[in-house]
Design an enzyme around this catalytic site. Sequence first.
Site, mmCIF file in Angstrom:
data_model
loop_
_atom_site.group_PDB
_atom_site.id
_atom_site.type_symbol
_atom_site.label_atom_id
_atom_site.label_comp_id
_atom_site.label_asym_id
_atom_site.label_seq_id
_atom_site.Cartn_x
_atom_site.Cartn_y
_atom_site.Cartn_z
ATOM 1 N N MET A 41 -8.466 8.640 -0.355
ATOM 2 C CA MET A 41 -9.463 8.836 1.082
ATOM 3 C C MET A 41 -10.055 10.593 1.090
ATOM 4 O O MET A 41 -8.969 11.044 0.731
ATOM 5 C CB MET A 41 -8.814 9.169 2.863
ATOM 6 C CG MET A 41 -8.540 7.692 2.798
ATOM 7 S SD MET A 41 -7.075 7.862 4.369
ATOM 8 C CE MET A 41 -6.192 6.106 4.075
ATOM 9 N N HIS B 261 -8.365 1.324 -4.105
ATOM 10 C CA HIS B 261 -9.310 1.144 -3.359
ATOM 11 C C HIS B 261 -10.063 3.007 -2.302
ATOM 12 O O HIS B 261 -9.225 3.743 -2.067
ATOM 13 C CB HIS B 261 -8.412 1.256 -1.585
ATOM 14 C CG HIS B 261 -9.218 0.770 -0.220
ATOM 15 N ND1 HIS B 261 -8.957 -0.135 0.638
ATOM 16 C CD2 HIS B 261 -10.442 1.019 0.348
ATOM 17 C CE1 HIS B 261 -9.467 0.342 1.695
ATOM 18 N NE2 HIS B 261 -10.751 0.296 0.869
ATOM 19 N N MET C 188 -12.159 -5.658 5.379
ATOM 20 C CA MET C 188 -10.625 -4.447 5.960
ATOM 21 C C MET C 188 -10.413 -5.258 7.516
ATOM 22 O O MET C 188 -11.638 -5.420 8.372
ATOM 23 C CB MET C 188 -11.024 -2.859 5.737
ATOM 24 C CG MET C 188 -11.514 -2.068 5.025
ATOM 25 S SD MET C 188 -10.043 -1.813 4.541
ATOM 26 C CE MET C 188 -8.386 -1.018 5.584
ATOM 27 N N GLY D 86 1.231 -2.046 3.964
ATOM 28 C CA GLY D 86 1.492 -0.902 4.643
ATOM 29 C C GLY D 86 3.314 -0.861 5.238
ATOM 30 O O GLY D 86 3.845 -1.383 4.852
ATOM 31 N N SER D 87 2.537 -0.223 5.955
ATOM 32 C CA SER D 87 3.745 -0.008 6.785
ATOM 33 C C SER D 87 4.545 -1.577 6.932
ATOM 34 O O SER D 87 6.065 -1.352 6.974
ATOM 35 C CB SER D 87 3.261 0.085 8.566
ATOM 36 O OG SER D 87 1.973 -0.526 9.120
ATOM 37 N N ASP E 218 -7.097 -6.464 4.432
ATOM 38 C CA ASP E 218 -6.164 -5.092 4.362
ATOM 39 C C ASP E 218 -5.992 -3.941 5.868
ATOM 40 O O ASP E 218 -7.357 -3.922 6.275
ATOM 41 C CB ASP E 218 -6.620 -3.918 3.488
ATOM 42 C CG ASP E 218 -6.743 -2.781 3.174
ATOM 43 O OD1 ASP E 218 -5.200 -2.679 3.418
ATOM 44 O OD2 ASP E 218 -6.883 -2.124 2.040
ATOM 45 N N ASP F 184 -4.692 3.815 -1.791
ATOM 46 C CA ASP F 184 -6.228 4.388 -0.915
ATOM 47 C C ASP F 184 -5.945 5.939 -1.020
ATOM 48 O O ASP F 184 -5.510 6.469 -0.766
ATOM 49 C CB ASP F 184 -5.036 4.201 0.622
ATOM 50 C CG ASP F 184 -4.565 2.469 1.192
ATOM 51 O OD1 ASP F 184 -6.026 2.198 1.081
ATOM 52 O OD2 ASP F 184 -4.002 2.248 1.147
ATOM 53 N N HIS G 31 -1.115 -0.723 -4.185
ATOM 54 C CA HIS G 31 -2.589 -0.486 -3.816
ATOM 55 C C HIS G 31 -2.462 0.836 -3.197
ATOM 56 O O HIS G 31 -1.963 1.229 -2.779
ATOM 57 C CB HIS G 31 -3.016 -1.371 -2.245
ATOM 58 C CG HIS G 31 -4.429 -1.270 -1.617
ATOM 59 N ND1 HIS G 31 -5.000 -1.684 -1.916
ATOM 60 C CD2 HIS G 31 -4.585 -0.822 -0.971
ATOM 61 C CE1 HIS G 31 -6.296 -1.467 -1.644
ATOM 62 N NE2 HIS G 31 -5.374 -0.499 -0.382
ATOM 63 N N SER H 232 0.527 -1.221 -0.284
ATOM 64 C CA SER H 232 -0.230 -0.131 0.069
ATOM 65 C C SER H 232 1.059 1.093 -0.085
ATOM 66 O O SER H 232 1.714 1.390 1.219
ATOM 67 C CB SER H 232 -0.856 -0.197 1.382
ATOM 68 O OG SER H 232 -1.340 1.492 0.963
ATOM 69 N N MET I 152 -11.961 5.251 -0.520
ATOM 70 C CA MET I 152 -12.529 5.300 1.159
ATOM 71 C C MET I 152 -13.166 6.684 0.789
ATOM 72 O O MET I 152 -12.877 7.723 0.996
ATOM 73 C CB MET I 152 -11.695 4.949 1.820
ATOM 74 C CG MET I 152 -10.919 3.494 1.994
ATOM 75 S SD MET I 152 -9.416 4.159 3.156
ATOM 76 C CE MET I 152 -8.267 4.002 2.335
ATOM 77 N N GLY J 230 -2.772 -4.080 8.583
ATOM 78 C CA GLY J 230 -2.455 -4.487 9.957
ATOM 79 C C GLY J 230 -1.496 -6.030 9.865
ATOM 80 O O GLY J 230 -1.934 -6.668 10.190
HETATM 81 C C1 DX5 Z 1 -5.582 1.101 5.823
HETATM 82 C C2 DX5 Z 1 -5.738 1.427 4.206
HETATM 83 C C3 DX5 Z 1 -4.443 0.553 3.933
HETATM 84 C C4 DX5 Z 1 -3.628 0.844 4.932
HETATM 85 C C5 DX5 Z 1 -2.334 -0.692 5.242
HETATM 86 O O1 DX5 Z 1 -7.410 2.444 5.480
HETATM 87 O O2 DX5 Z 1 -7.020 0.764 3.328
HETATM 88 O O3 DX5 Z 1 -5.183 -0.041 2.438
HETATM 89 O O4 DX5 Z 1 -2.682 1.473 3.978
HETATM 90 O O5 DX5 Z 1 -2.021 -0.134 6.010
HETATM 91 P P1 DX5 Z 1 -0.454 -0.828 7.307
HETATM 92 O O6 DX5 Z 1 -0.256 -2.649 6.028
HETATM 93 O O7 DX5 Z 1 0.135 -0.468 7.898
HETATM 94 O O8 DX5 Z 1 -2.309 -1.430 8.057
HETATM 95 ZN ZN ZN Z 2 -6.540 0.050 1.455
#
Ligand code: DX5
Ligand code: ZN
Length: 226
Positions: free
Chosen positions: A36, A66, A137, A198-199, A176, A34, A32, A7, A68, A178
């Site tokens: 928002m 994605h 999610m 992501g992280s 998606d 994101d 991916h 991500s 949101m 954690g």
């Molecule tokens: C959260 C996003 C995720 C997020 C995942 O709203 O949809 O894609 O970036 O990040 P990690 O893997 O760090 O939880």
């Molecule tokens: Zn996402």
Amino acid sequence: MIQILPSLLAADGARLGEEIRRVEASGADALHLDIMDAHFVPNLSFGPDVVRVAARCAPTLYRHVHLMLTRPDLYVAPFADAGAQTIQIHIEADCDIWQTLRTIRDRGLRSGLVLRPQTPPEAAFPYLDLCDEVLFMTVNPGYGGQSFMPEVLPHIEKLRNRLRSEGRPAFDIMVDGGVNFETGAQAAAAGANQFVAGSFLFRQPEMGAAVAALRDTCERAFHTRF
Ligand code: DX5
Ligand code: ZN
């Protein structure tokens, strides 16, 4: 098929082009992105221009978007024009879900339906013919770097069982939020086959090795059950 999707939210924004090329070089299955709107979720990220940047920096890297957004129906065209290849919308969004999924497919893209952790998995059942994947999610959407919510595991299991009973074992279920080696394996054992991270992936000095190891770990966990 097991897929790993880094991500971009977790990337170093000061070096966006390099970070996108790092994902491409890692052997990941898709990027991916994101999106928002500070309304559907309490945070603001980026828009179609960043999808365009990804298409320019790494044309062969698949772009998975994605949304949101409270009104994703208004943004299918701009993101499709920018180079999105899959567009996912939330089932909790304020639009005609049926029609919006249809519009995404009419543009020749893959469509995805996303459920928040609190939304019962049965809510997705009426839409399974109109989407190519369901994303569960595993954190409350809005921010990267949160902890995986294990209470979503039974949701994944319920949908995977339903799909198997309908003779559709190849349908894609994505998670998606954690995701790391441990939580990825838990989700895979529950029936997920696509993993956004992501992280966890962006903090690895060797993203390629981490992508391969995560794919391997999830593959083994998935095949112990399915
Ligand atoms: C959260 C996003 C995720 C997020 C995942 O709203 O949809 O894609 O970036 O990040 P990690 O893997 O760090 O939880
Ligand atoms: Zn996402």
